[in-house]
Design a protein around this motif. Structure first.
Motif, mmCIF file in Angstrom:
data_model
loop_
_atom_site.group_PDB
_atom_site.id
_atom_site.type_symbol
_atom_site.label_atom_id
_atom_site.label_comp_id
_atom_site.label_asym_id
_atom_site.label_seq_id
_atom_site.Cartn_x
_atom_site.Cartn_y
_atom_site.Cartn_z
ATOM 1 N N TYR A 58 0.823 -1.207 0.000
ATOM 2 C CA TYR A 58 0.000 0.000 0.000
ATOM 3 C C TYR A 58 0.860 1.261 0.000
ATOM 4 N N THR A 59 0.207 2.360 -0.317
ATOM 5 C CA THR A 59 0.838 3.675 -0.331
ATOM 6 C C THR A 59 -0.039 4.643 0.459
ATOM 7 N N THR A 60 0.506 5.794 0.796
ATOM 8 C CA THR A 60 -0.257 6.782 1.551
ATOM 9 C C THR A 60 -1.238 7.547 0.671
ATOM 10 N N CYS A 61 -1.159 7.371 -0.644
ATOM 11 C CA CYS A 61 -2.104 7.958 -1.588
ATOM 12 C C CYS A 61 -2.287 6.975 -2.742
ATOM 13 N N SER A 62 -3.306 7.172 -3.544
ATOM 14 C CA SER A 62 -3.579 6.267 -4.664
ATOM 15 C C SER A 62 -2.728 6.661 -5.862
#
Length: 612
Positions: A332-336
């Motif tokens: 996952y990332t902190t934004c898309s």
């Protein structure tokens, strides 16, 4: 009397009509409802079922509102019959969707509903500018929404962040030729001022504005991004354009040393591209285009664009695992990420095989085993060198491969000391070892600890095994034998030895039986007495050795095996008497030779035949 009958018939018809009208049904007065974020909204609904008397009477059992995406939303009671309206407060984007009401009764066991449902939309406010037809000296700025809110609302208008107290309608008029009218306009529904529309510059033809392909960009650290934008300006001529990151103090990307090599500018009048290379997390922020005219005026285009720089990370669910459970790893990332990448998974730095289940940004191990323990990381395809920080997958499991080893002070005779040691593979490590000695069908506890020592006696001889236990579970070893005077062997070795001896015994029996048959068939009698009495023959056989000299004796298992034999032959009644019947006595003698001639001399036959 006639009037009484007529009144009864009329009453019965009235009840029938009421029952016909009161069939089972759900009705929505509006199939689409629009609501504001933070506000409340009512989804209108009525329901009906037969409530008369007699055989048509029914009873309400249960009702509910539900969304197909998420199941039951709210239970319903029968207290407000026939109203089944649903009120939802503090609206958010999660409330968007189609809602259905359904119920069932004592007589109607299946759900009763209107399958069309009510569609709930969440309004997004925005400022829109339109020209007024027939009047070029005015432009209309409207506070619009993505769905119809109705005409009963009042609005609040803002210019450059300040409220305009005299503006309360959904639209306001501006003079497109007046510079005093130029500004940043925003709006909100009265009572919900916290949910303002994004600010927009109006009148448009007098505004400086920048519009990018996206106002928000998510990029992976270490990559490069090209962000295309267009800008609008009045009649002044643009002398220079530059990007600046909005912070205190503001930094011009052309001048700041920390941005050297970060941004490049290309394009022509009205178009500009922000190219950002080798992104770092510190590059996150809001960027605006600064425009300087030939008259020396400087403008910044709002709202600009927001850049988010993120690193890849791995999240594991659940965190604590036991062998046989299911684990899901999420990259996952902190934004898309804007380019919707495909993810690649690694274990201990090596790409995982296709045997594992992967979907989107998830890796599932079902079931997980101790062999799956290791460091897991992920990367976006095309940027394999920018992998995430690895996380360690720690799988706990009960003891396995439990075994017992034996060490003795001597040959394990009576009184010698023997030590038994229990070993296993376990995670977490074994915290308790228990030793057992098997006596018949029972097992007695003989000690605890990884090793036990004792003296070999008749009381301590027997089968031993150990049980290893940790926080996850326990497992038992195979049995080993401890016996004084013999080298300790395991139970499998004892079984193997027994099977070998049994096979040898069977082979020996078969061999000796064949040997006996050959001896009987090859024997010749030294003395045979034959008598003929009513068709019966009798013979007596005896054996003797040729010499009594010990040096010439031959030790053989064949001698003296057969000493006497009686044979009875019954002739058929019609059988003709042969000449051989006249032989009534025969003497047969076996003579054994010396050791040099051995058994071969057994075939020499000496006989004397006398005829009576």
């Amino acid at each position: 009397m006639l009037l009484k009958v007529i009144s009864v018939l009329l009453a019965h018809c009235l009840l029938c009509l009421t029952a016909a009208q009161s069939e089972w049904r759900v009705t929505y007065s509006s199939k689409r409802v629009c609501g504001l974020k933070g506000a409340s909204v009512v989804l209108p609904c009525t329901y009906d079922y037969p409530r008369g008397w007699g055989s048509k009477r029914d009873m309400y059992r249960r009702g509910e509102w539900y969304k197909k995406q998420s199941g039951t939303f709210r239970e319903h009671s029968n207290s407000n019959y026939p109203d089944c309206s649903l009120k939802i407060e503090n609206l958010s984007d999660e409330h968007f969707g189609v809602y259905h009401f359904r119920f069932y009764t004592a007589r109607h066991y299946s759900w009763i509903e209107d399958t069309s449902g009510v569609e709930l939309s969440i309004a997004d406010l925005q400022v829109r500018e339109d020209f007024v037809e027939g009047n070029q000296n005015q432009t209309k700025v409207t506070c619009s929404s993505s769905c119809s809110l109705g005409s009963h609302h009042q609005y609040v208008w803002y210019k450059n962040g300040q409220q305009l107290p005299d503006k309360t309608t959904a639209s306001i008029l501006l003079d497109p030729a007046s510079l005093s009218e130029v500004g940043s306009y925003s709006c909100a529904v009265r009572g919900y001022e916290a949910n303002r529309a994004p600010a927009a510059c109006a009148p448009e033809k007098l505004c400086w504005a920048v519009k990018c392909v996206s106002t928000s960009v998510c990029a992976l650290a270490g990559t490069s991004q090209d962000i295309s934008c267009t800008y609008r300006y009045p009649s002044d001529h643009i002398h220079t354009t530059s990007w600046e990151k909005t912070r205190e103090p503001q930094v011009d990307l052309h001048l700041a040393e920390e941005f050297h090599g970060l941004s490049q500018y290309k394009g022509k009048t009205g178009k500009v591209t922000l190219k950002v290379s080798h992104l770092k997390e510190g590059d996150s922020g809001r960027y605006v285009l600064k425009m300087e005219t030939t008259q020396g005026k400087v403008y910044s285009g709002s709202p600009g664009l927001t850049l988010f720089v993120t690193l890849l990370q791995v999240k594991m669910t659940p965190h604590t695992l036991i062998d046989g459970e299911i684990v899901t790893l999420t990259c996952y990332t902190t934004c898309s990420l804007s380019n919707n990448p495909t993810f690649i998974w690694y274990k201990n730095g090596q790409p995982l095989s296709s045997n594992h289940t992967t979907r989107d940004n998830k890796l599932q191990l079902n079931p997980v085993s101790s062999e799956d323990s290791g460091n897991y990381s992920c990367a976006a395809r095309g940027h394999e060198s920018l992998s995430s920080t690895a996380v360690f997958l720690h799988v706990r499991y009960k003891p396995k491969n439990v075994s017992v080893s034996i060490s003795a002070s001597g040959n394990m005779t009576e009184g010698d000391t023997v030590t038994l040691t229990c070993s296993s593979d376990a995670n977490p490590p074994v915290h308790n070892y228990t030793w057992y000695m098997k006596t018949g069908a029972e097992s007695l506890v003989r000690g605890t600890g990884e090793s036990i020592s004792f003296n070999v006696t008749s009381d301590t001889s027997g089968l031993y095994y150990c049980q290893a236990q940790n926080e996850v579970g326990s497992h038992t070893s195979t049995e080993v034998a401890v016996q004084g005077g013999d080298v300790p062997v395991t139970l499998p070795a004892i079984i193997t030895t027994f099977l070998i001896l049994a096979v040898l015994l069977i082979l020996g029996i078969v061999y000796f039986r064949k040997k006996i048959r050959r001896m009987i068939s090859g024997a010749r009698a030294t003395n045979v007495n034959i008598q003929s009495d009513s068709g019966l023959l009798y013979a007596t056989v005896a054996t003797r050795r040729m010499t009594s000299d010990p040096t010439q004796r031959v030790a053989t298992r064949d001698q003296d095996d057969v000493q006497y034999a009686s044979v009875q032959v019954k002739r058929p009644k019609t059988q003709t008497t042969l000449q051989e019947d006249s032989i009534t006595y025969a003497s047969v003698q076996f003579n054994r030779g010396s050791a040099a001639t051995r058994v071969e001399n057994d075939s020499v036959i000496y006989s004397g035949v006398n005829q009576l």
